[in-house]
Design an enzyme around this catalytic site. Structure first.
Site, short mmCIF file in Angstrom:
data_model
loop_
_atom_site.label_atom_id
_atom_site.label_comp_id
_atom_site.label_asym_id
_atom_site.label_seq_id
_atom_site.Cartn_x
_atom_site.Cartn_y
_atom_site.Cartn_z
N SER A 267 0.84 -1.11 -0.02
CA SER A 267 -0.09 0.36 0.26
C SER A 267 0.26 1.36 0.03
CB SER A 267 -0.88 -0.48 1.35
OG SER A 267 -1.68 1.50 1.52
N TYR B 86 -1.45 -0.63 10.25
CA TYR B 86 -1.13 -1.00 8.37
C TYR B 86 -0.27 -0.84 7.55
CZ TYR B 86 -3.37 -1.25 4.36
OH TYR B 86 -3.47 -1.23 2.76
N LYS C 137 2.34 -3.67 6.41
CA LYS C 137 3.02 -3.44 4.42
C LYS C 137 4.03 -3.32 4.48
CE LYS C 137 -1.29 -4.62 3.46
NZ LYS C 137 -1.84 -5.34 2.31
#
Lengths: 328, 328
Positions: free
Chosen positions: A129, A154, A158
């Site tokens: 992302s 998050y 990633k």
């Protein structure tokens, strides 16, 4: 060959499965095209029946990606290709740190370890992302060589997986590729816990005649990608020649940098005389705090050089959505 | 307060412990200076007795950093400061991938989790490495904003810990700082499994009258830091005001970029009439393959702005080593 799509019953996973069914073949561990005999859509929760557009090559399997035995049982034959999409999303990860670590980091590592154990160095496509970028030193345009200092758990998980995929690939354990996803618009269905969920909602709800609250000011600028293009990009990166990728296996997919106001304008233009639900800007501090640390524009020189696709225009994305999900 | 130094009986750990004993106080979890009541040198293997220069505030504890219960028992009181130095080194990590993952990644995560569990957000100083940089796109000088694409498993695990420390700090679980170490010269004692071990050996062995093989060509350029300066830098980064650090908690310590030939010249200059063991350049493909992917020079603007120390000259490093370890 077998194809595993983790998070496979989601929006992107389902569209990807359909694309693979249509195509019929994929690069196997040797890099040669092989017929796809079987696609397994793995997910933590399954819909009551197979998503539309599937055939008897497709099955669903329910399970936790953070369970090593489950992942080992899923990735179980050398002749395989893996699309690892399963993930706790950004807002969800901010609310439950341990869940994000377990699902995104431990789960991701189990996927890589299961692939390594096969001994065939299969291709693995991981959806990372642009939330891997962030922080005070972030430039206005984040290119492929910008340091990754994510400001969400998050994004951190990633970025960690990107590093692991580079190293597992360098070691010859697998042939990995990370597709760094800009915000995907326009997702049908319901809002989710992603902080970026409103970037779809601000199209989807008005087109359904529903009122919609936009949680950030109209001048917020952000890179977006159309849902057709993101699936094409994921597939193209999976299929790309391994040697052409080089030692950094992660690519930001080509995106369009647009303000919230520009996105609203695109909807107005394409909608024409259609009645639209009301859009109200109503800032939400939780969402704003996350979004303000995201990139405003993302460079994709390496992805474009590799031939990955780019949206023609915002209007085209809206038109496609109306064709695929509204006028049906 | 209690101070834990993992990898504490090593060269850097021991010198750091002595420095802390001399200083007498350290920043506690609140940021205020507190008397150091206890220093625990934790290590996988212990020397037969306490290293020289310790006093009754110091104890040693043997254990595996990759064992969660061991780490939880070590980091066991809120009023604590942690220096996490324990690590599988670069060459060792290339030879045993799983060991590097277990010790560097899992072990590091246990340290962070144990600190988080205290609830006091203690300071944690982690020794990362310039081996977090690398790859085809690496510029000649790696500054603090260069993307980290490590080309060893060691470097990958260090980069992962940097990311985790940023996020654990952002979440308020601890107050982390990562010191990215250039190659430390001159380590006394025996060669180790680090691919950079020869950068010490090429001084140490000749000064001991022992023949020495240099495994890379004389024009190889690399950033080095003196062993006194690295300890001062680690301590200064631990002590730095938290707010002055910002959202990226990782700093490359200031180094000197020198070729192998320049390092040999420095020894010749400082040694003067001392007899030196013979130095022979004898390229070793395993070492060369690792070293060729390391940075040639490392920028340290952020560290210098924070007031971290810099070596005056290569000659000073050699002089210090002769004073500390040869003429004793």
């Amino acid at each position: 060959m077998k194809v595993v799509i983790t998070g496979g019953t989601g929006f992107v996973g389902t569209r990807l499965a359909r694309k693979i069914l249509d195509k019929g073949t994929l690069a196997g561990p040797s890099g040669k095209q092989e017929p796809v005999d079987e696609i397994v859509l793995f997910d933590v929760a399954l819909p009551p029946s197979l998503p539309e557009g599937m055939d008897d090559r497709v099955s669903m399997r329910q399970g936790e990606i953070a369970d090593k035995d489950t992942v080992d049982a899923l990735i179980d034959q050398p002749d395989i290709g893996v699309f690892h999409l399963a993930s706790v999303v950004s807002g969800g990860g901010e609310k439950d740190f341990d869940l994000a670590m377990r699902v995104n980091l431990d789960g991701g590592r189990y996927v890589l370890e299961a692939c390594r154990a096969l001994g065939s160095a299969p291709r693995v496509l991981f959806t990372s992302s642009i939330a891997t970028f962030g922080g005070a030193a972030m430039p206005d345009v984040v290119g492929d060589l910008v340091k990754q200092t994510p400001q969400t758990t998050y994004g951190m998980t990633k970025a960690v997986l990107e590093l692991m995929i580079n190293d597992y690939t360098r070691k010859g354990f697998l042939d990995g590729r990370s597709a760094r996803l800009p915000t995907v618009i326009i997702r049908p269905g319901k809002p989710n816990a992603a902080a970026s969920s409103f970037f779809s909602g601000m199209f989807r709800e008005p087109l359904a005649g529903v009122e919609c609250k936009i949680p950030v000011p109209p001048d917020v600028r952000h890179p977006v990608i159309g849902y057709r293009t993101v699936v094409d990009g994921i597939l193209a990166l999976y299929e790309a020649d391994s040697d052409a990728i080089g030692d950094d296996r992660a690519f930001t997919l080509p995106s369009t940098s647009a303000t919230v106001a520009e996105l609203m304008d695109a909807l107005d233009r394409v909608a024409g005389d259609r009645p639209l639900g009301k859009r109200t800007v109503e800032p939400d501090p939780f969402i704003q705090d996350i979004v303000k640390n995201w990139p405003r524009a993302a460079g994709a020189d390496r992805a474009l050089a590799l031939g990955l696709p780019h949206d023609n225009s915002l209007d085209d994305i809206v038109r496609a959505y109306i064709a695929d999900y509204v006028d049906i």
